[in-house]
Design a protein around this motif. Sequence first.
Motif, PDB file in Angstrom:
ATOM      1  N   VAL A 100       0.852  -1.294   0.041  1.00 43.79           N
ATOM      2  CA  VAL A 100      -0.059   0.000   0.088  1.00 43.79           C
ATOM      3  C   VAL A 100       0.903   1.116   0.040  1.00 43.79           C
ATOM      4  O   VAL A 100       1.737   1.281   0.860  1.00 43.79           O
ATOM      5  N   ALA A 101       0.857   2.017  -0.907  1.00 46.17           N
ATOM      6  CA  ALA A 101       1.664   3.235  -1.052  1.00 46.17           C
ATOM      7  C   ALA A 101       1.438   4.325   0.039  1.00 46.17           C
ATOM      8  O   ALA A 101       0.178   4.201   0.349  1.00 46.17           O
ATOM      9  N   THR A 102       2.364   4.768   0.230  1.00 47.84           N
ATOM     10  CA  THR A 102       2.165   6.141   1.384  1.00 47.84           C
ATOM     11  C   THR A 102       3.133   7.447   0.790  1.00 47.84           C
ATOM     12  O   THR A 102       3.490   7.100  -0.447  1.00 47.84           O
ATOM     13  N   MET A 103       3.004   8.223   1.508  1.00 49.83           N
ATOM     14  CA  MET A 103       3.760   9.412   0.955  1.00 49.83           C
ATOM     15  C   MET A 103       5.127   9.273   0.627  1.00 49.83           C
ATOM     16  O   MET A 103       5.526  10.041  -0.356  1.00 49.83           O
ATOM     17  N   PHE A 140      -4.050  15.146  -7.066  1.00 49.45           N
ATOM     18  CA  PHE A 140      -4.835  13.855  -7.055  1.00 49.45           C
ATOM     19  C   PHE A 140      -4.111  12.768  -6.206  1.00 49.45           C
ATOM     20  O   PHE A 140      -4.738  11.974  -5.352  1.00 49.45           O
ATOM     21  N   ILE A 141      -2.697  12.441  -6.470  1.00 40.40           N
ATOM     22  CA  ILE A 141      -1.906  11.699  -5.833  1.00 40.40           C
ATOM     23  C   ILE A 141      -1.874  11.892  -4.492  1.00 40.40           C
ATOM     24  O   ILE A 141      -2.143  10.629  -3.727  1.00 40.40           O
ATOM     25  N   ARG A 142      -1.988  12.904  -3.812  1.00 42.34           N
ATOM     26  CA  ARG A 142      -1.878  13.417  -2.494  1.00 42.34           C
ATOM     27  C   ARG A 142      -3.156  12.812  -1.800  1.00 42.34           C
ATOM     28  O   ARG A 142      -3.131  12.285  -0.768  1.00 42.34           O
ATOM     29  N   LEU A 143      -4.255  13.059  -2.390  1.00 46.71           N
ATOM     30  CA  LEU A 143      -5.434  12.465  -1.942  1.00 46.71           C
ATOM     31  C   LEU A 143      -5.334  11.057  -1.685  1.00 46.71           C
ATOM     32  O   LEU A 143      -5.994  10.476  -0.602  1.00 46.71           O
ATOM     33  N   PHE A 144      -4.762  10.404  -2.443  1.00 43.06           N
ATOM     34  CA  PHE A 144      -4.789   8.787  -2.207  1.00 43.06           C
ATOM     35  C   PHE A 144      -3.723   8.592  -1.158  1.00 43.06           C
ATOM     36  O   PHE A 144      -3.818   7.541  -0.717  1.00 43.06           O
ATOM     37  N   LEU A 145      -2.477   9.089  -1.134  1.00 43.13           N
ATOM     38  CA  LEU A 145      -1.579   8.644  -0.201  1.00 43.13           C
ATOM     39  C   LEU A 145      -1.597   9.171   1.010  1.00 43.13           C
ATOM     40  O   LEU A 145      -1.272   8.602   2.131  1.00 43.13           O
ATOM     41  N   ASP A 189      -4.766   9.400   2.368  1.00 40.97           N
ATOM     42  CA  ASP A 189      -5.911   8.953   3.047  1.00 40.97           C
ATOM     43  C   ASP A 189      -5.890   7.315   3.238  1.00 40.97           C
ATOM     44  O   ASP A 189      -7.049   6.547   2.836  1.00 40.97           O
ATOM     45  N   ILE A 190      -4.845   6.803   3.612  1.00 38.88           N
ATOM     46  CA  ILE A 190      -4.561   5.264   3.989  1.00 38.88           C
ATOM     47  C   ILE A 190      -5.798   4.667   4.956  1.00 38.88           C
ATOM     48  O   ILE A 190      -5.959   5.359   5.775  1.00 38.88           O
ATOM     49  N   GLY A 191      -6.316   3.686   4.644  1.00 37.01           N
ATOM     50  CA  GLY A 191      -7.211   3.039   5.290  1.00 37.01           C
ATOM     51  C   GLY A 191      -8.467   3.568   5.402  1.00 37.01           C
ATOM     52  O   GLY A 191      -9.455   3.100   6.274  1.00 37.01           O
ATOM     53  N   SER A 192      -8.927   4.554   4.471  1.00 36.52           N
ATOM     54  CA  SER A 192     -10.420   5.070   4.483  1.00 36.52           C
ATOM     55  C   SER A 192     -11.022   5.064   3.263  1.00 36.52           C
ATOM     56  O   SER A 192     -11.153   3.862   2.788  1.00 36.52           O
TER      57      SER A 192
END
Length: 154
Positions: free
Chosen positions: A5-8, A40-45, A47-50
């Motif tokens: 799972v990708a993170t920042m 857009f990428i920041r939104l996904f990285l 928002d881990i687990g939500s």
Amino acid sequence: MYLKVATMEDFETVFDMSLNFLKESPYRDIPSSHSKIVSFIRLFLEDIGSERVCILAFSKENIPIGIIAGHISSVPFSDHQVASEVMWWVSPNHRGVSRAAVELLGAFEHWGRIRGSSFIQMQSLAALNGFKVGKLLNRLGYEEKEIAYLKEIN
């Protein structure tokens, strides 16, 4: 191959894969915005687990080879939720010769299931072997429900 799972910390990898995806997509001729892609990428990285997830596939040599990203939303006419893919891409030299695409999809399905989704929605881009991807999705139990069309109106 392994998934993560990708993170920042993975921002540059996700950014590079996003650009590669866009270069091959049918949307490649639409002018893109660096700041919009970053947001857009920041939104996904972030928002881990939500409601959003971004999963990366790496070769055993630790080279990034694929990505899937998606989000959960309510079905507009139902109480059910759907996990919708927004990007699913495997590097060209790993398509058809690795299990990266199937493993990424399986991980996305698992994520959607544990987040309470009743459905998984996948897209098949015509410009990215859409017919082959559609056949793969059919083999994995997906049914074609909608076809999208795009027209420039400028």
